[in-house]
Motif scaffolding. Structure first.
Motif, mmCIF file in Angstrom:
data_model
loop_
_atom_site.group_PDB
_atom_site.id
_atom_site.type_symbol
_atom_site.label_atom_id
_atom_site.label_comp_id
_atom_site.label_asym_id
_atom_site.label_seq_id
_atom_site.Cartn_x
_atom_site.Cartn_y
_atom_site.Cartn_z
ATOM 1 N N LEU A 78 59.018 -12.827 -48.220
ATOM 2 C CA LEU A 78 57.893 -12.204 -48.899
ATOM 3 C C LEU A 78 57.640 -12.812 -50.263
ATOM 4 C CD1 LEU A 78 59.145 -8.652 -48.044
ATOM 5 C CD2 LEU A 78 57.527 -10.036 -46.753
ATOM 6 N N ALA A 123 62.833 -3.419 -47.283
ATOM 7 C CA ALA A 123 61.779 -2.744 -48.049
ATOM 8 C C ALA A 123 62.350 -2.152 -49.329
ATOM 9 C CB ALA A 123 61.124 -1.656 -47.195
ATOM 10 N N TYR A 126 62.678 -5.311 -51.645
ATOM 11 C CA TYR A 126 61.583 -6.229 -51.964
ATOM 12 C C TYR A 126 60.190 -5.613 -52.067
ATOM 13 C CZ TYR A 126 65.087 -9.708 -50.775
ATOM 14 O OH TYR A 126 66.219 -10.458 -50.731
ATOM 15 N N ARG A 127 59.966 -4.425 -51.537
ATOM 16 C CA ARG A 127 58.609 -3.872 -51.477
ATOM 17 C C ARG A 127 57.966 -3.739 -52.859
ATOM 18 N NH1 ARG A 127 59.041 1.062 -48.663
ATOM 19 N NH2 ARG A 127 59.765 1.862 -50.651
ATOM 20 N N PHE A 130 56.950 -7.068 -54.365
ATOM 21 C CA PHE A 130 55.824 -7.622 -53.610
ATOM 22 C C PHE A 130 54.525 -6.960 -54.051
ATOM 23 C CE2 PHE A 130 52.897 -7.496 -50.027
ATOM 24 C CZ PHE A 130 52.911 -8.789 -49.557
ATOM 25 N N THR A 145 51.246 -2.202 -49.613
ATOM 26 C CA THR A 145 52.440 -1.825 -48.848
ATOM 27 C C THR A 145 52.264 -2.193 -47.379
ATOM 28 O OG1 THR A 145 52.993 -0.060 -50.400
ATOM 29 C CG2 THR A 145 53.923 0.119 -48.189
ATOM 30 N N PHE A 148 52.850 -5.828 -47.028
ATOM 31 C CA PHE A 148 54.286 -6.091 -47.101
ATOM 32 C C PHE A 148 54.928 -5.918 -45.726
ATOM 33 C CE2 PHE A 148 58.495 -4.231 -47.184
ATOM 34 C CZ PHE A 148 59.211 -5.162 -47.892
ATOM 35 N N TYR A 149 54.680 -4.779 -45.106
ATOM 36 C CA TYR A 149 55.286 -4.509 -43.794
ATOM 37 C C TYR A 149 54.755 -5.460 -42.727
ATOM 38 C CZ TYR A 149 57.816 -0.454 -45.433
ATOM 39 O OH TYR A 149 58.703 0.362 -46.092
ATOM 40 N N GLN A 151 53.841 -8.598 -43.201
ATOM 41 C CA GLN A 151 54.495 -9.892 -43.388
ATOM 42 C C GLN A 151 55.964 -9.834 -42.969
ATOM 43 O OE1 GLN A 151 54.013 -11.753 -47.218
ATOM 44 N NE2 GLN A 151 55.016 -13.613 -46.550
#
Length: 188
Positions: A78, A123, A126-127, A130, A145, A148-149, A151
């Motif tokens: 990410l 998550a 890194y969430r 990101f 968000t 993010f999920y 990717q």
């Protein structure tokens, strides 16, 4: 200088933990996480239950240790947008490349029963960074968000699906996916 006995105990402890962790990975390659018992781990690691419980309280602690060890040597995919060779540090890999080159950890990251565990742990780490990196795009936190999920799950899925392709074919796939993601993020 520390006494020899302490060093020997530390080395032995590290070795025993490594044997238990490796046994979990071997078992994950054969069976579902929910079906693995402490007895299975002890047999695979060639230790007794008492030794297991000296080092871990339960199998989830072993799982956490295996995950932590795997993530010590990776960059989050990410945070690594663009072809994997661009700007990469020698001591770490983007997740997709790490998974391809380190077969040892594939059972952890590609297990259907552990998919939620892996995604949740990543998550947690890194969430927020990101989302923060892309906050200036004007997109709301819910959309960021979701990206993010998208990717993260895409990285795991495409890595798992392409394990059998040649390295050359994988490099082409990876670079084109990275280029697609990079262009998408730049358009935001």
């Amino acid at each position: 200088m520390e006494p020899a006995k302490t060093r020997k105990t530390d080395r032995r402890t590290l070795y025993t933990r490594m044997v238990i962790q490796d046994a979990l990975l071997e078992l994950l390659a054969e069976k579902d996480y929910a079906d693995i018992t402490v007895a299975d781990l002890c047999r695979a690691a060639e230790i007794n239950r008492g030794t297991f419980y000296l080092h871990y309280s339960n199998i989830s602690q072993v799982l956490d240790a295996v995950y932590a060890e795997a993530m010590e040597n990776t960059h989050s995919v990410l945070l690594q947008v663009g072809c994997s060779s661009a700007g990469e540090e020698k001591s770490a890999y983007p997740l997709c490349r790490f998974l391809r080159e380190n077969k040892k950890y594939q059972p952890l990251f590609f297990s259907d029963s552990l998919h939620g565990y892996v995604v949740d742990r990543m998550a947690d780490t890194y969430r927020s960074s990101f989302v923060e990196r892309l906050r200036d795009t004007g997109l709301g936190e819910d959309v960021l968000t979701a990206l993010f999920y998208f990717q993260l799950n895409g990285c795991l899925a495409i890595s798992k699906r392409n394990l059998a392709v040649s390295d050359e074919a994988w490099e082409e796939i990876q670079c084109n996916v990275d280029r697609f993601l990079k262009n998408g993020f730049e358009s935001l």
